[in-house]
Design an enzyme around this catalytic site. Structure first.
Site, short mmCIF file in Angstrom:
data_model
loop_
_atom_site.label_atom_id
_atom_site.label_comp_id
_atom_site.label_asym_id
_atom_site.label_seq_id
_atom_site.Cartn_x
_atom_site.Cartn_y
_atom_site.Cartn_z
CG HIS A 186 41.50 45.81 40.73
ND1 HIS A 186 41.87 44.82 41.62
CD2 HIS A 186 40.21 46.11 41.04
CE1 HIS A 186 40.85 44.55 42.43
NE2 HIS A 186 39.83 45.32 42.09
CB SER A 245 40.78 41.91 48.76
OG SER A 245 41.02 41.67 47.39
CG ASP A 256 44.51 42.04 39.73
OD1 ASP A 256 43.61 42.88 39.82
OD2 ASP A 256 45.24 41.73 40.68
CB ALA A 272 42.63 44.89 49.99
CD GLU A 292 45.58 47.80 42.46
OE1 GLU A 292 44.61 47.08 42.12
OE2 GLU A 292 46.25 47.59 43.49
#
Length: 201
Positions: A174, A110, A119, A105, A171
């Site tokens: 995430h 983000s 993460d 991002a 993802e």
């Protein structure tokens, strides 16, 4: 009150979209607290992250945080670094930037800049990998998170089947804090946060 019967909205402050269309204000600030090792989150949700990691540990699952809060400057550095890597792999700068923005991002867009995202990988991930890849979905850690993250207020933010909606590649590592009430509702709905938010604002 158990998660399954929760009726009171908790942590409503965390229930907002952060993406290209909804960037953080340039004067945004956040107070931080440790979630694991050197990694920090918004102090209002860090304990939820710590509790999730501890609960996984009790189940024999070692969750390793590899990214959490990132400053806007660090976000820009990450974007530039990834763009350069793509250019070195043969893409033009324009092509590289388009691809990079699907993975990383831009600053202020983000969830990491807000201190709301983690993460998460396996504890031994770097023994067999040199990058973060989708095959995290094949691990016990991912399965545990899929079954339990919502109990601590976290959702997997960028699901595979909704890349066109979220604007980002899948993802499985995430996780975004939205509070337990909304995490449960989003999980039940099966919808990406963008869709859910539009109908539950």
């Amino acid at each position: 009150m158990s998660v399954s019967t929760r009726s009171v909205i908790d942590n409503h402050w965390a229930y907002y979209l952060i993406n290209r269309d909804n960037p953080l204000p340039e004067n945004f600030t956040v107070a931080l607290d440790t979630v694991q090792g050197q990694f920090t989150m918004d102090e209002r949700c860090a304990a939820y992250g710590r509790d999730m990691i501890a609960a996984a540990k009790r189940d024999g699952i070692d969750l390793m945080v590899v990214s959490a809060y990132r400053s806007v400057r660090k976000q820009q550095e990450n974007l530039e670094s990834y763009t350069e890597r793509l250019i070195n792999n043969g893409y033009t700068r324009e092509e590289a930037l388009i691809l990079a923005k699907k993975e990383i991002a831009e600053p202020y867009t983000s969830e990491h800049n807000a201190g709301l995202a983690l993460d998460i990988l396996t504890a031994d991930w770097w023994e067999t990998h040199d990058d973060i890849t989708d095959d995290f979905e094949n691990t016990e850690e991912f399965r545990w998170l899929s079954e339990n993250a919502y109990k601590f207020g976290f959702i997997m933010r960028y699901p595979k089947e909704y890349e066109d909606i979220t604007g980002y590649s899948y993802e499985p590592w995430h996780y975004r804090f939205v509070g337990i009430y909304y995490a449960e509702k989003i999980k039940e709905s099966g919808l990406p946060f963008e869709y859910f938010y539009k109908t539950n604002f």
